[in-house]
Enzyme design. Sequence first.
Site, PDB file in Angstrom:
ATOM      1  N   CYS A 214      -4.665  -1.830  -1.566  1.00 26.56           N
ATOM      2  CA  CYS A 214      -4.978  -0.208  -1.870  1.00 26.56           C
ATOM      3  C   CYS A 214      -6.027  -0.267  -3.041  1.00 26.56           C
ATOM      4  CB  CYS A 214      -3.540   0.361  -2.429  1.00 26.56           C
ATOM      5  SG  CYS A 214      -3.917   2.334  -2.757  1.00 26.56           S
ATOM      6  N   ASN A 215      -7.014   0.611  -2.840  1.00 19.46           N
ATOM      7  CA  ASN A 215      -8.226   0.644  -3.883  1.00 19.46           C
ATOM      8  C   ASN A 215      -7.661   1.503  -5.092  1.00 19.46           C
ATOM      9  OD1 ASN A 215     -10.767  -0.374  -2.522  1.00 19.46           O
ATOM     10  ND2 ASN A 215      -9.749   0.578  -0.968  1.00 19.46           N
ATOM     11  N   THR A 216      -6.913   2.490  -4.635  1.00 18.13           N
ATOM     12  CA  THR A 216      -6.517   3.584  -5.656  1.00 18.13           C
ATOM     13  C   THR A 216      -5.599   2.990  -6.494  1.00 18.13           C
ATOM     14  OG1 THR A 216      -6.686   5.185  -3.909  1.00 18.13           O
ATOM     15  CG2 THR A 216      -5.408   5.915  -5.678  1.00 18.13           C
TER      16      THR A 216
ATOM     17  N   CYS B 240     -11.028   3.133   0.829  1.00 22.47           N
ATOM     18  CA  CYS B 240      -9.779   3.305   0.817  1.00 22.47           C
ATOM     19  C   CYS B 240      -9.170   2.594   1.934  1.00 22.47           C
ATOM     20  CB  CYS B 240      -9.393   4.756   1.210  1.00 22.47           C
ATOM     21  SG  CYS B 240      -7.902   5.296   1.597  1.00 22.47           S
ATOM     22  N   THR B 241      -8.180   1.920   2.028  1.00 14.90           N
ATOM     23  CA  THR B 241      -7.610   0.985   2.998  1.00 14.90           C
ATOM     24  C   THR B 241      -7.400   1.740   4.075  1.00 14.90           C
ATOM     25  OG1 THR B 241      -5.682   0.716   2.044  1.00 14.90           O
ATOM     26  CG2 THR B 241      -7.299  -0.700   1.287  1.00 14.90           C
ATOM     27  N   HIS B 242      -6.805   2.792   4.083  1.00 13.88           N
ATOM     28  CA  HIS B 242      -6.448   3.515   5.417  1.00 13.88           C
ATOM     29  C   HIS B 242      -7.639   3.890   6.141  1.00 13.88           C
ATOM     30  CE1 HIS B 242      -2.647   4.785   3.292  1.00 13.88           C
ATOM     31  NE2 HIS B 242      -2.302   5.257   4.416  1.00 13.88           N
TER      32      HIS B 242
ATOM     33  N   TYR C 120      -0.806   8.263  -2.956  1.00 14.74           N
ATOM     34  CA  TYR C 120      -1.346   7.781  -4.239  1.00 14.74           C
ATOM     35  C   TYR C 120      -2.488   8.430  -4.760  1.00 14.74           C
ATOM     36  CZ  TYR C 120       1.544   3.371  -3.960  1.00 14.74           C
ATOM     37  OH  TYR C 120       2.571   2.410  -3.769  1.00 14.74           O
ATOM     38  N   GLY C 121      -3.296   9.018  -3.539  1.00 19.69           N
ATOM     39  CA  GLY C 121      -4.858   9.359  -4.084  1.00 19.69           C
ATOM     40  C   GLY C 121      -4.837  10.852  -4.801  1.00 19.69           C
TER      41      GLY C 121
ATOM     42  N   ASP D 119       0.883  -1.087   0.063  1.00 21.60           N
ATOM     43  CA  ASP D 119       0.038   0.005  -0.124  1.00 21.60           C
ATOM     44  C   ASP D 119       0.930   1.276  -0.063  1.00 21.60           C
ATOM     45  OD1 ASP D 119      -2.309   1.614   0.236  1.00 21.60           O
ATOM     46  OD2 ASP D 119      -1.911   1.593   2.429  1.00 21.60           O
ATOM     47  N   SER D 120       0.253   2.541  -0.144  1.00 27.54           N
ATOM     48  CA  SER D 120       0.958   3.800  -0.138  1.00 27.54           C
ATOM     49  C   SER D 120       1.735   3.927   1.227  1.00 27.54           C
ATOM     50  CB  SER D 120       0.474   4.602  -0.698  1.00 27.54           C
ATOM     51  OG  SER D 120      -0.873   4.826   0.423  1.00 27.54           O
TER      52      SER D 120
HETATM   53  N1  DGL Z   1      -4.608   3.205   1.026  1.00 29.17           N
HETATM   54  C1  DGL Z   1      -5.104   3.722  -0.324  1.00 29.17           C
HETATM   55  C2  DGL Z   1      -6.413   3.271  -0.740  1.00 29.17           C
HETATM   56  O1  DGL Z   1      -6.900   2.352  -0.489  1.00 29.17           O
HETATM   57  C3  DGL Z   1      -4.617   4.930  -0.951  1.00 29.17           C
HETATM   58  C4  DGL Z   1      -4.181   6.098  -0.004  1.00 29.17           C
HETATM   59  C5  DGL Z   1      -3.504   7.125  -0.758  1.00 29.17           C
HETATM   60  O2  DGL Z   1      -2.039   7.165  -0.474  1.00 29.17           O
HETATM   61  O3  DGL Z   1      -4.099   8.152  -1.132  1.00 29.17           O
HETATM   62  O4  DGL Z   1      -7.045   3.926  -1.822  1.00 29.17           O
END
Ligand code: DGL
Length: 278
Positions: free
Chosen positions: A78-80, A191-193, A46-47, A14-15
């Site tokens: 990570c979804n993004t 978003c996994t965060h 990443y977003g 993930d990021s």
């Molecule tokens: N955790 C990531 C997700 O699921 C991206 C967070 C990011 O880096 O913007 O989308």
Amino acid sequence: MISAPMEGSIVFLDSGVGGLPYLERSRRLLPGRELHYIADDAGFPYGTKKPSQIEDILLDRTRRLRARLHPRVLVIACNTASQAGLSALRKANPDLEIVGTVPAIKPAAASTKSGRIAVLATERTVADPYLDDLIARYASDVEVIKLPAQPLVSFVERSFLGSTASERRTAVMPYLLPLLEAGVDRIVLACTHFLHLEPDFSSACETAGAWEVEIVDSLEGVANRLHSLCSADSAPLVARATCSSPHSGRFFLTSEGPADPAYTAWAERFGLSGPEAL
Ligand code: DGL
């Protein structure tokens, strides 16, 4: 330090720290398996990046992690990143099993009673046509509110550890309130965060008397996919797995230079050693 290659391990990427709950849930289904984690702090976030930038980052990180860890499966937690780069990644790595993370639109749409659901995600995910396709496929008969919440990503990455419940409540409320006012009864954490804030979203809903609201995530889906992939593994992998300690796994960062001490705490919190540089 020279370490031996670890064939048969599973690597989560993930990021930042968002994918850790996915590793934790998968560990329950794969006891004894080596599960490693890569927080791409050099690529964070990443977003806010363009899909082509995310794709390039993923190709680079995958080259590096394959050379170092020889994984059996790579989980893009990570979804993004999954939305922007999974196809390119699979094309460039046809010999590697790659599991992506998909927003849990389907279960949310299937279980809503109010006919109104929300998707909370990064700026990139909300803008991506892939999300619209998912909605068209699985949620065409319900109303879907898409809400970008990029500042919540930074909150989790930079401030979650050491935060008080009241600080977390303050962080989630600006996103939660308009959704409750709109009458949604399912909120998809895409978003996994945001998974780290799931208890805070749930308790804030309870405090607001919104008992009908359920927070929906994709933890189970990813863990089950991984489990089914690995259950087909041959005997040598099982033998190797039984040699490892129940929670063996390492935490890697992609940046050079001294690691932020918060990552040591994150690694410890999820039973991983490290951090070390990838
Ligand atoms: N955790 C990531 C997700 O699921 C991206 C967070 C990011 O880096 O913007 O989308």
